[in-house]
Design an enzyme around this catalytic site. Sequence first.
Site, PDB file in Angstrom:
ATOM      1  N   LYS B 159      50.467  27.652  47.279  1.00 37.24           N
ATOM      2  CA  LYS B 159      49.789  27.925  48.544  1.00 37.24           C
ATOM      3  C   LYS B 159      48.552  27.039  48.555  1.00 37.24           C
ATOM      4  O   LYS B 159      47.620  27.253  47.779  1.00 37.24           O
ATOM      5  CB  LYS B 159      49.399  29.392  48.657  1.00 37.24           C
ATOM      6  N   GLY B 216      40.196  32.416  41.951  1.00 39.85           N
ATOM      7  CA  GLY B 216      39.424  32.659  43.161  1.00 39.85           C
ATOM      8  C   GLY B 216      38.569  33.906  43.039  1.00 39.85           C
ATOM      9  O   GLY B 216      38.112  34.249  41.943  1.00 39.85           O
ATOM     10  N   SER B 217      38.401  34.596  44.149  1.00 39.49           N
ATOM     11  CA  SER B 217      37.475  35.723  44.170  1.00 39.49           C
ATOM     12  C   SER B 217      38.117  36.969  43.575  1.00 39.49           C
ATOM     13  O   SER B 217      39.332  37.085  43.469  1.00 39.49           O
ATOM     14  CB  SER B 217      37.061  36.016  45.608  1.00 39.49           C
ATOM     15  N   ARG B 218      37.261  37.916  43.236  1.00 38.17           N
ATOM     16  CA  ARG B 218      37.739  39.182  42.689  1.00 38.17           C
ATOM     17  C   ARG B 218      38.566  39.938  43.728  1.00 38.17           C
ATOM     18  O   ARG B 218      39.635  40.459  43.413  1.00 38.17           O
ATOM     19  CB  ARG B 218      36.501  40.000  42.276  1.00 38.17           C
ATOM     20  N   GLY B 220      40.203  38.720  46.311  1.00 38.81           N
ATOM     21  CA  GLY B 220      41.476  38.031  46.530  1.00 38.81           C
ATOM     22  C   GLY B 220      42.439  38.242  45.382  1.00 38.81           C
ATOM     23  O   GLY B 220      43.628  38.518  45.588  1.00 38.81           O
ATOM     24  N   GLY B 221      41.924  38.132  44.169  1.00 35.40           N
ATOM     25  CA  GLY B 221      42.781  38.310  42.998  1.00 35.40           C
ATOM     26  C   GLY B 221      43.331  39.720  42.908  1.00 35.40           C
ATOM     27  O   GLY B 221      44.526  39.924  42.681  1.00 35.40           O
ATOM     28  N   GLU B 240      42.335  34.586  37.769  1.00 35.37           N
ATOM     29  CA  GLU B 240      41.040  34.317  37.161  1.00 35.37           C
ATOM     30  C   GLU B 240      40.026  34.558  38.259  1.00 35.37           C
ATOM     31  O   GLU B 240      40.065  33.906  39.295  1.00 35.37           O
ATOM     32  CB  GLU B 240      41.043  32.880  36.642  1.00 35.37           C
ATOM     33  N   CYS B 277      33.292  28.854  37.855  1.00 39.02           N
ATOM     34  CA  CYS B 277      33.597  30.190  37.316  1.00 39.02           C
ATOM     35  C   CYS B 277      32.765  30.447  36.076  1.00 39.02           C
ATOM     36  O   CYS B 277      32.524  31.586  35.707  1.00 39.02           O
ATOM     37  CB  CYS B 277      35.053  30.328  36.903  1.00 39.02           C
TER      38      CYS B 277
END
Lengths: 497, 497
Positions: B159, B216-218, B220-221, B240, B277
């Site tokens: 994606k 990516g973000s928390r 989103g993950g 991650e 990160c």
Amino acid sequence: MTDQPTSIVAGAESATADVAAATQAAEDAFAQYRATTPQQRADFLEAVAAEIEADTDALVEAAVAESHLPQGRITGEVGRTTGQLRMFAGVVRRGDHLGVRVDPAQPDRTPLPRADIRQRMIPLGPVAVFGASNFPLAFSTAGGDTASALAAGCPVVVKGHPAHPRTGYLVAKAVSRAVASAGLPAGTFSFLLGDGIELGQELVRDPRITAVGFTGSRGGGLALVRAAAEREVPIPVYAEMSSINPVVVLPGALEGDVAGLAQAYVGSLTLGSGQFCTNPGLLFLPRGAAGDAFVAAAAEAVGQASGTQMLTSGIAQAYAEGTARQSSGDGMTVLATGSAGEGSDAPAPQLTEAASADSPVVADEVFGPAGVVIRYDSVEGLLPSLADLEGQLTATVHAAAGDAEAARALLPTLERKVGRILFNGWPTGVEVGHAMVHGGPFPATSDSRTTSVGSLAIERFQRPVAYQDVPADVLPEALRDDNPWGLLRRVDGELQA
Amino acid sequence: MTDQPTSIVAGAESATADVAAATQAAEDAFAQYRATTPQQRADFLEAVAAEIEADTDALVEAAVAESHLPQGRITGEVGRTTGQLRMFAGVVRRGDHLGVRVDPAQPDRTPLPRADIRQRMIPLGPVAVFGASNFPLAFSTAGGDTASALAAGCPVVVKGHPAHPRTGYLVAKAVSRAVASAGLPAGTFSFLLGDGIELGQELVRDPRITAVGFTGSRGGGLALVRAAAEREVPIPVYAEMSSINPVVVLPGALEGDVAGLAQAYVGSLTLGSGQFCTNPGLLFLPRGAAGDAFVAAAAEAVGQASGTQMLTSGIAQAYAEGTARQSSGDGMTVLATGSAGEGSDAPAPQLTEAASADSPVVADEVFGPAGVVIRYDSVEGLLPSLADLEGQLTATVHAAAGDAEAARALLPTLERKVGRILFNGWPTGVEVGHAMVHGGPFPATSDSRTTSVGSLAIERFQRPVAYQDVPADVLPEALRDDNPWGLLRRVDGELQA
């Protein structure tokens, strides 16, 4: 028997299963236990094996009484349990579980120098283990999950199985003796006995628990997976749950002793009242005269087989319901029913034929001596049926030399479905070795990336940590330049002794 | 630039991101792609690297324009991306990823003979990769997740990140060229561009996807982790997500050039607008005059630093909100604020002091050049603060020779919190090597048992399969007695060439 089974939290016996006390003791023990050298930890695993062995007579007596499994089988399980601990001790003594990698510094590299980076595996932390009912020793209190977690350096809290509390308690006492004589903190191992699912849920939700090993039903396993995922800090759950273990008989395999093959199948199907995760529940057989002869011989063998007492009344009840579904399902035909054994919990073996593999009845595991046969026209036509199966622990192929091409065609499909592919044998024996995989895609297990039997199982309870430019006098022993433990290490990607 | 970014499904360009077409093409490609020999797969990975390299000029131009990162940084990222692919090619060529184990038959063993059992790793299946905004090359379309999944033998559906569609598209075209010239099925690699979170959710829910890589973000993950867990067949998600990367300055480290150390800290903090990160968001510093001097020098450096344009307006907005929380939180004191850069999305760096590590404001990652300093009285008193931190990607220790005892005391606590421990450096550089760990306990990642950088990352997309008594002419090449690929194998547990 003199001892009354009870919980053993951090070495001391107690009437109540105090989850928090056990997990806190495990957490408190973790620093010291994980700091053991490979030699110390291997010695400890061997001491656990020796303590169990010393109690063989009492253990066999208790396990036979509680499980109704034959004495020979239970005696074998003692050997399997201790052999497993000793095999893991061997892996630990070599330090293979540490997976050490070293990428030496390159101070002159351009445009940027490279730092010194070293990697080792460390244990996750306290592990919760749920024993299985059907292997009161090898998959229970000091079974594969416990042995591999201890080998990894994780303290263990066992939830004892209510179907064999006395066996579990005796094993737990043996482990606790080994903990004490090794000078390890008592919290390295605890054993909790209690009824109901609440105890298990509380254990998995406890923030000090960092991973879970489970062998049992699909419903039980999925409940633990859910509980673990809903934690503030989710943790891995290795649940071995459900499998119908397809067997494919290729045409060439029917050119020999068909009756003998059919009898061997029924032998595997009914072994130990069919109470194996690897029981061959589904068999694909060619149409035609040779296949008919196999069916006739298998039906005769099942018809002559009688039930033996199952592990628990609950399992016998579930078996009765499952065989009723199989015999009354759409497109299902009963080929043979054996006779019930003595007592209320020794139901009859059953052999059923299914018109196709599509029926949901076919996919449902019936734990016990119940087999389903499906006839096929061609190997090509069989592939979609195999591809549509859920994940399984094993797939078995019976093949003669002339079947090689068909067997090669099956392999890629079977590989995507199962953890172990075996030829010309039966799946019910699971060898404890370095190459064994007792695992497989969901729902056979909750995590296909590993195994619950064999030395690869140790890796389930570890994670990698990298050490960058850590001074020599701070670096853990496993990573030092002088390699004091003589470990095999991967240096810049290449293995070096 | 002539090319308009668009989706590339199975080699062909399309205006719509057709998830089902891409995943079906990946599924269709899987059998052929996973059957490649180590040599063929390694050649292909190197061809991907070469195709990317050939497009360096266009890629750098696109990535600089889309990310606002400096040209030197992006040029370096091209090298990192191609170097990573070539390193994985080396692992694959050696066949190390196959992890072959052989337990030879013991026909004369008593009481039961032992079967011949062999094990290899096989790829899971099609993998969905979500690229990161902050590394438009090395952690994106053909970054670490894609490279490791391809190395494992898994087709990949990327994606594309909406913050760098043109860069992603150019990389995707390069990968597709390598797929075509290797004679692989086009579905080995697809690239989907589209807005909104629905596309990603659809991809993770697609039954043909077998694993997910995400950076990516928390939020989103975790959304992807939930979607994956709710599938009929749950799949692993390697997300991650979030890290504040604590730095501990030990007293001895302040005996040298304090101002230089403080400036180096601010350099790492503000590098690339702090969009790493591994940005050092939290620094523990001793109380006392030397610590005061460090704070003064760091505050001065932050005060003189000016913002640079961030990756997206959304990230700049989140940074503004995060720094506002940090400056207004209970027990928080602003030590210095830099100046904003040109444009609306180049907010000022900020340095804050927190009275204690307990504040929830301290634990929240603020993505960007925002640092929090906490003063400590003693290393012993510091340990509980470190133990209470959430899981992190890295921990950094600054120590002099006299700090060895304190450093050794810190190590066990840090090991339980992070994936990488580094001394006397800064965490923002992540070396691609065999020993690197870019991972860590939740919520740094969703799965601490692995890494997203370095060759161990390949193992994420594999699972073991055992082959028992499989005839020689059916056995996969990797497992044959004559070892045609010259693999290092573990025979009865011991490594043998």
